[in-house]
Design an enzyme around this catalytic site. Structure first.
Site, PDB file in Angstrom:
ATOM      1  N   LYS A   1     -47.702 -21.007 -13.768  1.00 25.48           N
ATOM      2  CA  LYS A   1     -46.436 -20.760 -13.209  1.00 25.48           C
ATOM      3  C   LYS A   1     -46.315 -20.514 -11.903  1.00 25.48           C
ATOM      4  CE  LYS A   1     -45.206 -18.185 -17.576  1.00 25.48           C
ATOM      5  NZ  LYS A   1     -44.641 -16.825 -17.965  1.00 25.48           N
TER       6      LYS A   1
ATOM      7  N   ASP B   1     -59.403 -22.714 -39.094  1.00 23.47           N
ATOM      8  CA  ASP B   1     -59.658 -23.303 -37.637  1.00 23.47           C
ATOM      9  C   ASP B   1     -60.664 -24.542 -37.748  1.00 23.47           C
ATOM     10  OD1 ASP B   1     -58.145 -21.116 -36.598  1.00 23.47           O
ATOM     11  OD2 ASP B   1     -59.584 -19.753 -36.385  1.00 23.47           O
TER      12      ASP B   1
ATOM     13  N   ARG C   1     -41.613 -26.340 -23.464  1.00 27.26           N
ATOM     14  CA  ARG C   1     -40.935 -25.360 -22.377  1.00 27.26           C
ATOM     15  C   ARG C   1     -41.910 -25.777 -21.065  1.00 27.26           C
ATOM     16  NH1 ARG C   1     -40.851 -21.324 -26.336  1.00 27.26           N
ATOM     17  NH2 ARG C   1     -42.517 -20.299 -25.525  1.00 27.26           N
TER      18      ARG C   1
ATOM     19  N   LYS D   1     -45.856 -18.376 -36.150  1.00 28.73           N
ATOM     20  CA  LYS D   1     -47.303 -18.047 -35.361  1.00 28.73           C
ATOM     21  C   LYS D   1     -48.218 -18.073 -36.596  1.00 28.73           C
ATOM     22  CE  LYS D   1     -45.786 -16.225 -31.088  1.00 28.73           C
ATOM     23  NZ  LYS D   1     -46.102 -15.013 -30.044  1.00 28.73           N
TER      24      LYS D   1
ATOM     25  N   ASN E   1     -52.768 -26.083 -28.368  1.00 27.42           N
ATOM     26  CA  ASN E   1     -52.629 -25.334 -29.379  1.00 27.42           C
ATOM     27  C   ASN E   1     -52.014 -23.980 -29.054  1.00 27.42           C
ATOM     28  OD1 ASN E   1     -54.966 -24.111 -28.296  1.00 27.42           O
ATOM     29  ND2 ASN E   1     -55.476 -23.272 -30.233  1.00 27.42           N
TER      30      ASN E   1
ATOM     31  N   LEU F   1     -56.095 -21.706 -14.589  1.00 23.99           N
ATOM     32  CA  LEU F   1     -54.943 -22.101 -13.723  1.00 23.99           C
ATOM     33  C   LEU F   1     -53.869 -20.887 -14.219  1.00 23.99           C
ATOM     34  CD1 LEU F   1     -54.849 -25.754 -14.120  1.00 23.99           C
ATOM     35  CD2 LEU F   1     -55.683 -24.712 -12.097  1.00 23.99           C
TER      36      LEU F   1
END
Length: 210
Positions: free
Chosen positions: A23, A116, A52, A85, A44, A20
């Site tokens: 925005k 991970d 946001r 990050k 994640n 998708l």
């Protein structure tokens, strides 16, 4: 499958997926409708990106009150390293995992993406606990997993290893013990003039006895 990485195919076998542009108006509408009827939402994204986009736990739970939301990040959003990050190798370095592999002159990362995978295991168990809590108590706790915390938890054993004559340094700066174990009977690798080096181990049919 032609045009797809084997690693991607291995991880996503038997899963349904959709790409998708969130925005765009159409993409955003589809995304907003996806949690309807879902039990779990996992994200994640980079630090702050979910908030946001309105995909953080608080925003989602205002609309989908029974949804279990799991946020996975490198260092979380409320601590000393919040907002940074992270990626697997960096977390292995920061938690001291690389000091336990390789050689004294050249530490090395683990052979698998252990940070991970560790975070994924904690996310899995946390989600199951949240679903059980929802089913039995009616509450829907949010789940937050940090790669740093997850791997640091697994590193709780090396600092408890006592110093020995062969291993005079402490904590995560101790000498690499190859295939040996500092607290159990050692099964060192047999030496060989040329590679590969054979490795042996032992197991009792009925397990350990005192």
């Amino acid at each position: 499958m032609r045009g797809q990485a084997s690693y991607f195919v291995w991880l996503n076998r038997s899963k349904e997926s959709v790409s998708l542009d969130i925005k765009s108006e159409a993409g955003r509408k589809i995304l907003d409708d996806l949690p309807d009827g879902a039990d779990v939402f996992v994200q994640n994204l980079a630090p702050g990106a979910a908030a946001r986009l309105g995909l953080d736990a608080d925003s989602l739970r205002r609309v989908h009150t029974s949804l279990v939301v799991c946020d996975i990040s490198g260092c979380g959003s409320k601590r000393l390293l919040a907002g940074r990050k992270a990626y697997d190798l960096l977390i292995q370095c920061e938690t001291g995992v690389v000091s336990l592999s390789g050689s004294e002159s050249e530490p090395a990362k683990a052979g698998i993406s252990i940070a991970d995978m560790t975070a994924g295991m904690y996310a899995y168990s946390g989600i199951l606990s949240a679903l059980y809590t929802r089913a039995t108590m009616g509450r829907v706790p949010a789940v937050e997993v940090r790669l740093f915390d997850a791997l640091a938890e697994w590193m709780g054993q090396p600092p408890t290893t006592p110093a020995t004559r062969e291993n005079s340094r402490c904590c995560c700066r101790c000498r690499m013990s190859a295939n040996g174990h500092p607290k159990a009977v050692r099964f060192p690798s047999a030496t060989s003039a040329s590679p590969p080096t054979p490795c042996s181990g032992a197991r009792r049919a009925r397990g350990s006895r005192r």
